[in-house]
Design an enzyme around this catalytic site. Structure first.
Site, PDB file in Angstrom:
ATOM      1  N   CYS A   6     -11.296  -4.233  -8.876  1.00 33.73           N
ATOM      2  CA  CYS A   6      -9.758  -3.637  -8.599  1.00 33.73           C
ATOM      3  C   CYS A   6      -9.606  -3.108  -7.367  1.00 33.73           C
ATOM      4  O   CYS A   6      -8.325  -2.716  -6.760  1.00 33.73           O
ATOM      5  CB  CYS A   6      -9.272  -2.758  -9.964  1.00 33.73           C
ATOM      6  SG  CYS A   6     -10.102  -1.366 -10.189  1.00 33.73           S
ATOM      7  N   ASP A  54       0.810  -1.014  -0.036  1.00 39.38           N
ATOM      8  CA  ASP A  54       0.059   0.190   0.220  1.00 39.38           C
ATOM      9  C   ASP A  54       0.941   1.149   0.038  1.00 39.38           C
ATOM     10  O   ASP A  54       2.108   1.185   0.645  1.00 39.38           O
ATOM     11  CB  ASP A  54      -0.923  -0.227   1.147  1.00 39.38           C
ATOM     12  CG  ASP A  54      -1.616   1.195   1.135  1.00 39.38           C
ATOM     13  OD1 ASP A  54      -2.468   1.421   0.526  1.00 39.38           O
ATOM     14  OD2 ASP A  54      -1.660   1.957   2.355  1.00 39.38           O
ATOM     15  N   SER A  99      -9.777   6.714  -4.567  1.00 34.77           N
ATOM     16  CA  SER A  99     -11.092   6.821  -4.672  1.00 34.77           C
ATOM     17  C   SER A  99     -11.055   8.590  -4.780  1.00 34.77           C
ATOM     18  O   SER A  99     -12.311   8.902  -5.115  1.00 34.77           O
ATOM     19  CB  SER A  99     -12.110   6.639  -3.238  1.00 34.77           C
ATOM     20  OG  SER A  99     -11.516   7.207  -2.409  1.00 34.77           O
ATOM     21  N   ASP A 120      -0.154   5.058   0.629  1.00 36.64           N
ATOM     22  CA  ASP A 120      -0.384   6.086   1.864  1.00 36.64           C
ATOM     23  C   ASP A 120      -0.484   5.484   2.993  1.00 36.64           C
ATOM     24  O   ASP A 120      -1.296   4.537   3.323  1.00 36.64           O
ATOM     25  CB  ASP A 120      -1.490   6.919   1.459  1.00 36.64           C
ATOM     26  CG  ASP A 120      -1.522   7.514  -0.024  1.00 36.64           C
ATOM     27  OD1 ASP A 120      -0.808   8.616  -0.097  1.00 36.64           O
ATOM     28  OD2 ASP A 120      -2.086   6.863  -1.016  1.00 36.64           O
ATOM     29  N   HIS A 133     -11.756   4.064  -8.304  1.00 36.78           N
ATOM     30  CA  HIS A 133     -13.054   4.056  -8.255  1.00 36.78           C
ATOM     31  C   HIS A 133     -13.404   4.232  -6.977  1.00 36.78           C
ATOM     32  O   HIS A 133     -12.778   4.112  -6.069  1.00 36.78           O
ATOM     33  CB  HIS A 133     -13.348   2.728  -8.540  1.00 36.78           C
ATOM     34  CG  HIS A 133     -13.156   2.454 -10.288  1.00 36.78           C
ATOM     35  ND1 HIS A 133     -12.408   1.171 -10.392  1.00 36.78           N
ATOM     36  CD2 HIS A 133     -13.261   2.930 -11.333  1.00 36.78           C
ATOM     37  CE1 HIS A 133     -12.150   1.137 -11.815  1.00 36.78           C
ATOM     38  NE2 HIS A 133     -12.685   2.288 -12.430  1.00 36.78           N
TER      39      HIS A 133
END
Length: 204
Positions: free
Chosen positions: A124, A31, A76, A33, A114
């Site tokens: 995803c 990941d 997002s 952030d 998304h």
């Protein structure tokens, strides 16, 4: 109706492509952030990119041990209109610049732009495994010898389906999410500790 943005790849660092021949490599699926860089909600400014202390050295050790370094990140904020894909790419370029200064090169970066409430469901957005499988195919990755590392439970749950280790770090949101982590998730202090665990227990 404006079409939903497509899941993307932000390119491949100078270390990319080393797994194109021979046996597939394990990967550290990271990941971004809160794990590799300090958490900044809806980060869109390259000047605000700051590596988590010890992150570059940790990634360097994994790189030297033969792991592909692959960022998998939910973004997002793109779907919500908080920033654009070009802003995401600028932030990513700054991260890669900081890592290159430390001799670390990402093999790939894959992002989901998304938001289910805006663009509908997708395969995803983590914890879905679509981007992991795409990376595995493009970069010749052995999923069962890999590790999913992040500061949210959804960052590490893909390991249950893909195989490999699930490692939650306490940086970013990890301290808040630790209490809800399943028993099979390894919880460590930070990315440096995650690299220690991977190099001791995983890979070859």
């Amino acid at each position: 109706m404006i079409p939903a943005p497509e899941a993307g790849r932000a390119g491949r660092g100078a270390g990319g492509g080393r797994g194109t021949g021979g046996r597939p490599r394990p990967a550290a699926f990271l990941d971004r952030d809160g794990t590799v860089i300090a958490e900044r909600e809806y980060l869109a400014e390259p000047a605000r990119v700051e590596l988590v202390p010890g992150a570059a050295a940790a990634l360097g050790r994994l790189q030297d041990a033969g792991y592909a370094l692959v960022i998998i990140t939910n973004q997002s904020g793109i779907a919500r209109g908080f920033y654009g894909e070009e802003d995401f790419r600028a932030v990513q370029a700054r991260l890669e610049e900081l890592l290159r200064e430390e001799g670390v090169h990402l093999d790939g970066t894959y992002f989901c732009p998304h938001d289910p409430e805006v663009t509908g469901p997708c395969d995803c957005r983590k914890p879905a495994t679509g981007l992991y499988r795409r990376a595995a195919g493009e970069l010749r990755i052995d999923l069962e010898r890999s590790a999913c590392i992040g500061d949210r439970v959804k960052d590490v749950l893909p390991a249950r389906e893909l195989g490999g280790a699930a490692i939650l770090v306490r940086t970013g949101y990890g301290g808040q999410e630790e209490a809800g982590a399943p028993a099979d998730v390894v919880v460590v202090e930070d990315l440096a500790a995650a690299a220690d665990w991977v190099l001791e227990h995983g890979g070859e």
